[in-house]
Design an enzyme around this catalytic site. Structure first.
Site, PDB file in Angstrom:
ATOM      1  CG  HIS A  71      29.869  45.253  39.421  1.00  0.00           C
ATOM      2  ND1 HIS A  71      28.763  46.162  38.628  1.00  0.00           N
ATOM      3  CD2 HIS A  71      30.589  44.946  38.632  1.00  0.00           C
ATOM      4  CE1 HIS A  71      29.089  46.182  37.223  1.00  0.00           C
ATOM      5  NE2 HIS A  71      30.475  45.618  37.291  1.00  0.00           N
TER       6      HIS A  71
ATOM      7  CB  CYS B  29      32.858  43.187  36.139  1.00  0.00           C
ATOM      8  SG  CYS B  29      34.749  43.498  36.929  1.00  0.00           S
TER       9      CYS B  29
END
Length: 526
Positions: free
Chosen positions: A422, A441
């Site tokens: 992301h 992440c």
């Protein structure tokens, strides 16, 4: 029938009961597989000899050559009974010796095909499909074609990265066998134009690995040799070559980080290369026609198409205590202007302390608070100081916008770790050399450009269309016509177009465990 193999198979099955270490248990399991395969091999041959006796001795000789060659793959020939094979006479028909040779071939074949170690003992989250083959049929064909060494070589990964590491292994083993390279004393930063004995040490160190010669143009034989203690332009160029190979800022300035890399021994580089050769053997031949590779240790992402790197992106990975896992999955969609559904663990561990310190941050950062019945709660009515971290009673959602933790885009590839790629609102962190700042992440620099690459084969999803969606503020899901494999990997020695192999900092300290497991002895031959 074939008593030695049966005894070894029983020993393998009993390994967990003997309290063996994980690395030893892995090695035992691999030899157990070779035992079972060897039994099937002789059953198919009705116990006829494959390696020993006058008609087979040339195959035995070829096997010894191949076992010695295992060293070029970073494997130890001793693990494949080299001493025993070399000491025996293959001209004498001998079933016991024949079984040893078969075990050597099948074990080495299995290790070249899918690794000496089981990757889940090193990387518990490993999910990439591994290579497999009917090694009994494969060995029978190799014997029939008189192609023992060739057949084993063909089982190793046929990947440019693997070939480059093998070449580097030979180079650094040669340097290590000759005594390595001289060290550089600790001291103040050394810059181009400086003079002194530490400059001479740097010159000698770089000369030992050929970096100095690579940076120096041809000179007139009548020209005087350079002053060894003077940091001249040629030494500056060679320092920059070295710094690039060591994944440092190639600025020509020799500070503490560069000195530490200069003083990394040849033996340490050999071990580092061996670890990464093993990581290659864990991977499938086909990573996907269009696929994404993230190298956690190198903070980098590659978007590949038919073997060509079409895009590269800097990334941010997990902190040491929230490490990004190693795994593979398939990207099926991405979301532009996403809401962030805050994971419960992060809500309690990260957001609750922040809201206790600054209750106004809830609204300012665009969070919605939802109770267990699904009802929106006005954050101004909540006494955050009394909200428990254990059994956190709310669900947090952050609206799309410039402060959203996911940034402008998130790329989804369903996995049990809830890890994805992301964007990030804190893009200034990409300026850092070491980028382990996330909660697990992978944050991507320039995500819209990556989205354009991901959607290139999705009808109607032109760059202009994606940019138009991103310019709005509505969450929009973009489904892909074809899933894209995503491989989150960990490499500390990588193919480099300029220097052959580039070394990467072992940010999570994973090499040592892998190297120790590779160096663990196999079970004794019975």
């Amino acid at each position: 029938m074939i008593k030695r193999l049966k005894r070894l198979a029983l020993a393998c099955a009993a390994a967990p009961l003997l309290g063996l270490s994980p690395a030893s248990a892995v090695i035992v399991n691999y030899d157990c597989r070779a035992c079972e395969t060897g039994t099937r091999f002789y059953q198919a041959r009705e116990l006829s000899l494959a390696w020993t006796g006058p008609a087979n001795a040339h195959l035995y000789t070829d096997l010894i050559t191949a076992v010695r060659g295992a060293a070029s793959h970073g494997l130890d020939p001793a693990d494949y009974h080299l001493a025993l094979l070399e000491a025996a006479d293959p001209l004498q028909a001998d079933l016991d010796l024949d079984e040893v040779a078969t075990d050597a071939y099948l074990t080495l074949a299995a290790h070249l095909l899918s690794g000496r170690l089981n990757p889940v003992t090193i990387e518990p989250d490993w999910t990439a499909a591994r290579r497999g083959r009917d090694l009994v049929a494969y060995l029978q064909a190799a014997l029939g074609n008189d192609a023992i060494a060739e057949s084993l070589e063909a089982l190793a990964p046929d990947q440019p990265g693997y070939h480059a590491l093998r070449a580097a292994l030979t180079r650094f083993e040669t340097i290590a066998a000759a005594g390595g390279w001289p060290g550089v004393d600790a001291g103040p930063t050394v810059r181009p134009g400086d003079r002194g004995p530490r400059v001479a040490q740097i010159r000698a160190r770089l000369g030992a690995t050929g970096d100095l010669a690579a940076a120096m143009p041809p000179t007139d034989p009548a020209t005087l040799p350079p002053d060894p203690e003077y940091f001249d332009p040629a030494l500056d160029a060679s320092v920059r070559i070295f710094q690039h190979r060591a994944s440092l800022d190639a600025d020509g300035v020799v500070g503490a980080l560069t000195v530490a890399q200069l003083n990394t021994s040849a033996d340490q580089r050999v071990a580092q290369i061996r670890a990464n050769l093993e990581r290659w053997r864990w991977l499938p031949d086909d990573l996907g026609r269009r696929h994404i590779r993230v190298n956690i240790a190198d903070y980098s992402l590659e978007a590949r198409n038919d073997g060509v790197v079409e895009r590269t992106h800097d990334v941010i990975v997990g902190r040491l205590y929230r490490r990004t896992p190693v795994f593979s999955a398939s990207m099926t969609y991405f979301v532009i202007n996403p809401w962030w559904e805050t994971p419960p663990s992060l809500a309690a561990r990260d957001k609750l302390p922040a809201f206790r310190a600054d209750p106004g941050a809830v609204t300012r950062l665009g969070f919605q608070v939802i109770d267990r019945s699904g009802t929106l709660v006005d954050p101004a009515t909540i006494d955050w100081a009394s909200v428990p971290a254990n059994n956190f009673p709310y669900r947090l959602r952050q609206a799309p916008g410039p402060l959203n933790a996911l940034g402008e885009i998130k790329f989804m590839f369903p996995n049990r770790h809830n890890v994805y790629l992301h964007d990030t609102p804190t893009r200034g962190l990409f300026a850092q050399t070491r980028r382990d700042f996330s909660s697990g992440c992978v944050r991507v620099r320039d995500p819209l450009a990556l989205a354009e690459w991901v959607a290139a084969e999705s009808p109607g999803m032109t760059p202009a269309r994606l940019q138009s969606i991103a310019a709005g503020n509505d969450e929009t899901r973009i489904s892909l016509g074809r899933a894209i494999p995503v491989h989150i990997l960990y490499w500390t020695a990588v193919l480099d177009s300029d220097t052959g192999v580039r070394f990467v900092n072992d940010v999570y300290d994973r090499d040592a465990v892998l190297i120790a497991a590779l160096d663990s002895p196999p079970p004794p031959l019975e």
